[in-house]
Motif scaffolding. Structure first.
Motif, short mmCIF file in Angstrom:
data_model
loop_
_atom_site.label_atom_id
_atom_site.label_comp_id
_atom_site.label_asym_id
_atom_site.label_seq_id
_atom_site.Cartn_x
_atom_site.Cartn_y
_atom_site.Cartn_z
N MET A 1 -0.16 8.93 4.06
CA MET A 1 -0.93 8.75 2.82
C MET A 1 -2.15 9.66 2.85
O MET A 1 -2.72 9.90 3.92
CB MET A 1 -1.37 7.29 2.66
CG MET A 1 -0.23 6.32 2.42
SD MET A 1 -0.81 4.64 2.07
CE MET A 1 -1.56 4.18 3.63
N GLY B 1 -6.19 10.79 1.73
CA GLY B 1 -7.45 10.06 1.70
C GLY B 1 -8.08 9.82 3.05
O GLY B 1 -9.09 9.11 3.14
N ASN C 1 -4.09 7.06 7.25
CA ASN C 1 -2.64 6.90 7.12
C ASN C 1 -2.25 5.45 7.40
O ASN C 1 -3.10 4.59 7.69
CB ASN C 1 -1.89 7.86 8.04
CG ASN C 1 -2.24 7.66 9.50
OD1 ASN C 1 -2.45 6.54 9.97
ND2 ASN C 1 -2.30 8.76 10.26
N ARG D 1 5.32 1.77 -5.76
CA ARG D 1 4.64 0.48 -5.94
C ARG D 1 5.29 -0.34 -7.05
O ARG D 1 5.42 -1.56 -6.94
CB ARG D 1 3.16 0.71 -6.25
CG ARG D 1 2.37 1.35 -5.12
CD ARG D 1 0.87 1.09 -5.28
NE ARG D 1 0.34 1.56 -6.56
CZ ARG D 1 -0.09 2.79 -6.79
NH1 ARG D 1 -0.05 3.70 -5.81
NH2 ARG D 1 -0.56 3.13 -7.97
N SER E 1 3.39 -1.03 4.03
CA SER E 1 2.58 0.18 3.91
C SER E 1 3.41 1.43 4.11
O SER E 1 4.30 1.47 4.97
CB SER E 1 1.44 0.15 4.94
OG SER E 1 0.71 1.37 4.93
N ASP E 2 3.11 2.46 3.30
CA ASP E 2 3.64 3.79 3.56
C ASP E 2 3.00 4.31 4.84
O ASP E 2 1.96 3.83 5.28
CB ASP E 2 3.30 4.70 2.37
CG ASP E 2 4.04 6.03 2.43
OD1 ASP E 2 4.91 6.18 3.30
OD2 ASP E 2 3.73 6.91 1.60
N VAL F 1 0.86 -1.19 0.00
CA VAL F 1 0.00 0.00 0.00
C VAL F 1 0.89 1.24 0.00
O VAL F 1 1.64 1.48 0.95
CB VAL F 1 -0.93 0.03 1.23
CG1 VAL F 1 -1.93 1.18 1.10
CG2 VAL F 1 -1.67 -1.29 1.40
N ASP F 2 0.82 2.04 -1.07
CA ASP F 2 1.59 3.28 -1.16
C ASP F 2 0.92 4.16 -2.20
O ASP F 2 0.53 3.68 -3.28
CB ASP F 2 3.05 3.00 -1.56
CG ASP F 2 3.97 4.18 -1.24
OD1 ASP F 2 3.72 5.29 -1.75
OD2 ASP F 2 4.93 3.98 -0.48
N ASP F 3 0.76 5.44 -1.91
CA ASP F 3 0.09 6.34 -2.85
C ASP F 3 0.99 6.76 -4.00
O ASP F 3 0.51 7.36 -4.96
CB ASP F 3 -0.41 7.59 -2.11
CG ASP F 3 0.72 8.38 -1.49
OD1 ASP F 3 0.96 9.52 -1.91
OD2 ASP F 3 1.38 7.85 -0.57
N GLU F 4 2.27 6.44 -3.94
CA GLU F 4 3.21 6.80 -5.00
C GLU F 4 3.37 5.62 -5.95
O GLU F 4 3.86 4.55 -5.58
CB GLU F 4 4.57 7.19 -4.40
CG GLU F 4 5.62 7.58 -5.42
CD GLU F 4 5.21 8.78 -6.26
OE1 GLU F 4 5.29 8.67 -7.50
OE2 GLU F 4 4.81 9.79 -5.68
N GLY G 1 -3.37 1.91 -3.77
CA GLY G 1 -2.84 3.26 -3.67
C GLY G 1 -3.33 4.05 -2.49
O GLY G 1 -2.91 5.19 -2.29
N ASP G 2 -4.23 3.47 -1.68
CA ASP G 2 -4.72 4.18 -0.49
C ASP G 2 -5.15 3.16 0.55
O ASP G 2 -5.38 1.98 0.26
CB ASP G 2 -5.88 5.10 -0.86
CG ASP G 2 -7.08 4.34 -1.38
OD1 ASP G 2 -7.91 3.91 -0.57
OD2 ASP G 2 -7.16 4.15 -2.61
#
Length: 697
Positions: free
Chosen positions: A633, A635, A638, A591, A629-630, A584-587, A609-610
């Motif tokens: 994030m 959305g 986190n 990923r 996980s990041d 899980v990473d928004d970048e 992505g979220d």
């Protein structure tokens, strides 16, 4: 330097600055360019500061310590003072004059007051009567940062009138208290006694009816509440139309009518009539000692409260100016280093692209290696900055510091060279701590390299571990809680540091090394790491006598130690794997890279992505063996929130956080469950693969 010369020098410097600023403005106007935003902002800030400085009602001065005939930092010179200083203190033309010139007989006393502020950085506030003038001053003093300036700011108010009034009121109150107790049997005498004072005074019986109330108190009731209380009236009945003030007042009177004597600061009234009061309650007894009521002396201190608020605002404005100056120094250093690093990266990539365009693929490898090396240096700089600010993510583990130091001895010998002798002395008993071992290794190596650089002609480095039982006195000296600590010390017999250099040893980007040979973040990184780990750093150095750096770390007692250190997990053969990893990473770039590593390791991967999408998949039954996980994030969810929700569905789920910046608040101070690990961006793909292998096992 004589005061007249010093004052003349400061005037010349100020004139030079003004001429320089004027010249810049004329050049900008001639060239049709507006002043640079940074220069304009700085000029505006200086103008606001000067206006605030001169308009303050409070006396203000800045003093700078220096080494005098009476010893190091035994005198100070006044380098700034506003007009209110002369008015309140009764001293004109103070700028440029030293303490011992102004008040030689009082010098030691003022040094004893302000010296600890300079050394510790802790502000003080006190009241002092000036011997020469008999004035009473309310004084606040705090250190101007950075500490290397050796400057202390002093704010004070003339409170002579208040002190004299308070003294007179105390004497009057004592007399009234005696007379009230004697006169309570005769109400007329009691009323006469109460009316004799200008202070607000009220006397009530056990039923909260006024036995006496003087004119000052009645006038205040009229002004605040539109009431005119009289002897015999019920206090609760009179105050019924003001429920909030009534409830507050009755609560205080109830305490006094139970026999308690106390002082309370309270607020009454609303809007323009809002006031602050110092209320002195005392129980009232008859001549036989029987409790029959209580009495109150009330003093309006609204003006004093307003003055204190103004003083706090002034202090905050000065502190903010200091913070902005420190930020400017820090960002300037960061910009310098990162611009150099970015130039190296962009230049290497541009040359590589040109070579590829000309078909010379075989020549691009050196430039790609250069770009990778510069990226690693940039990552190291970020980590050092986070360590300095105590915001890096630590992974504390129980380690034997003696074993760590002994295991690093050979590496240290190779790093410092054959011309440096290494001595190692370790404590005889177990020396364990819960700490990030890699950060401690970096700190120790950094200190040894600094020691080497201080001995270019050769010398000796002594590394020592020992136990320290810090009682209240020792703990206060080290600014630590009392307790059991271990000390890791690195000492050298090199050239040492001057007091001026020592005062700035922990400043970021401060270095005495030639350009290109040091970032100035070494000691600040060590300091930040140790403080974040609950410890302390102390440095002792004298020119020609060498330097000693002592790291004090919380020591684990034997009762808190595990029976044995955990063994490394066994590696699972790749062919036997049938495991799934959720990423899980928004970048998207992250990923892609992490996904390639997972595929290469033979794991099944599912990507999101979220946090909300990932949690929905888990709620729908997705089975995973590891969550990567990041931390930060978008959305509304986190990484920490995702993990908390995921572990409600999958207790004991293994989690690897990957983070590009410090998330101490989100990660609970850097202390994690055994099934949780952290990997800071940027990281090499080999390091990522090794960490995944360790966790999945």
């Amino acid at each position: 330097m004589p005061s007249s010369e010093l004052q003349s020098l400061r005037q010349q410097l100020e004139q030079s600055k003004q001429q320089n600023n004027l010249l810049k403005a004329r050049l900008a106007k001639r060239n049709g360019a507006a002043p640079a935003p940074v220069e304009q902002a700085e000029a505006d800030t200086q103008q606001r500061y000067r206006f605030l400085f001169e308009a303050m009602d409070e006396g203000f001065c800045i003093i700078e310590f220096f080494d005098g005939p009476h010893g190091p930092l035994s005198d100070y010179v006044h380098i700034e003072a506003n007009a209110a200083y002369a008015m309140h203190a009764g001293i004109d033309n103070v700028v440029g004059q030293t303490l011992r010139q102004l008040v030689p007989d009082e010098a030691e006393g003022w040094i004893a007051r302000y010296g600890p502020v300079l050394h510790s950085g802790n502000p003080i506030r006190f009241e002092q009567e000036l011997v020469a003038t008999g004035r009473h001053l309310d004084i606040c003093a705090f250190r101007m940062e950075p500490a290397s300036r050796k400057q202390v700011a002093v704010l004070f108010q003339d409170v002579t009138a208040r002190k004299r009034a308070e003294s007179a009121l105390r004497r009057l109150n004592q007399e009234l208290e005696q007379r009230v107790a004697q006169a309570v049997a005769e109400r007329k005498i009691l009323t006469d006694v109460v009316e004799a004072t200008l202070a607000q005074i009220q006397v009530v019986d056990l039923d909260m009816r006024w036995l006496a109330i003087n004119r000052a108190a009645r006038d205040e009731f009229q002004r605040l509440f539109g009431l005119t209380p009289s002897v015999g009236d019920s206090l609760p009945d009179q105050m019924a139309k003001h429920p909030e003030d009534c409830a507050r007042g009755l609560l205080l009177w109830t305490r006094a009518l139970k026999g308690e004597a106390f002082v309370e600061i309270a607020e009454f009234g609303a809007g323009d009539q809002h006031r602050h009061y110092e209320l002195r309650f005392s129980p009232l007894h008859d001549p036989h000692g029987q409790l029959i009521g209580a009495y109150l002396f009330a003093y309006d201190i609204s003006e004093r409260i307003r003055e204190q608020k103004r003083l706090r605002k002034t202090e905050e404005a000065l502190r903010q100016a200091q913070k902005m100056e420190a930020v400017g120094q820090l960002t300037g250093g960061i910009a310098h280093d990162f611009n150099n690093l970015l130039t190296g990266i962009s230049g290497s990539l541009e040359l590589s692209r040109n070579l590829i365009g000309r078909g010379r693929h075989q020549h691009i490898d050196p430039y790609l290696r250069t770009a990778q090396d510069v990226c690693n240096r940039a990552a190291s700089l970020v980590h050092r900055l986070l360590a300095f600010s105590r915001r890096q993510t630590l992974e504390p583990r129980t380690i034997d510091v003696n074993r760590l130091v002994s295991g690093m001895t050979e590496l240290i010998r190779r790093s410092v060279g054959p011309h440096i002798e290494i001595e190692l002395f370790t404590a005889s008993a177990t020396c364990r701590a819960s700490i990030d071992s890699s950060q401690l290794e970096n700190a120790l190596l950094n200190l040894c390299i600094n020691a080497r650089d201080a001995m270019p002609g050769g010398g000796r480095i002594t590394i020592e571990t020992r136990h320290l039982q810090a009682d209240d006195q020792i703990a206060a000296h080290l600014d630590l809680p009392p307790g059991d600590y271990l000390a890791l010390s690195v000492s050298d017999n090199g050239r040492g540091m001057s007091p001026q250099v020592l005062a700035r040893a922990f400043d970021p980007f401060f270095t005495t090394k030639p350009v290109g040979q040091g970032t100035g973040l070494g000691l600040s990184m060590v300091y930040g790491f140790v403080r974040q780990s609950g410890g302390q750093v102390r440095v002792y150095s004298e020119p020609g006598q060498g330097t000693s750096v002592h790291l004090y770390l919380p020591r684990l007692d034997s009762a808190s130690l595990p029976a044995s250190e955990p063994l490394p997990a066994a590696r699972t053969p790749r062919g036997l794997r049938d495991m799934t990893v959720m990423l899980v990473d928004d970048e998207a770039t992250i990923r892609m890279l992490v996904g390639e590593v997972l595929s290469d390791l033979g794991y099944t991967k599912i990507e999101f992505g979220d946090g909300h999408s990932a949690l929905a998949a888990l709620q729908n039954g997705a089975a995973i063996d590891l969550l990567i996980s990041d931390v930060g994030m978008p959305g509304g969810m986190n990484g920490q929130q995702l993990v908390a929700a995921a572990r409600q569905l999958r207790p004991g789920l293994k989690v690897l956080f990957i983070t590009g910046y410090a998330e101490q608040a989100v990660l609970g101070g850097g202390v994690f469950e055994p099934t949780t690990r952290v990997l800071s961006k940027p990281f090499s793909l080999d390091t990522l693969a090794q960490r995944i292998e360790e966790m999945i096992g």
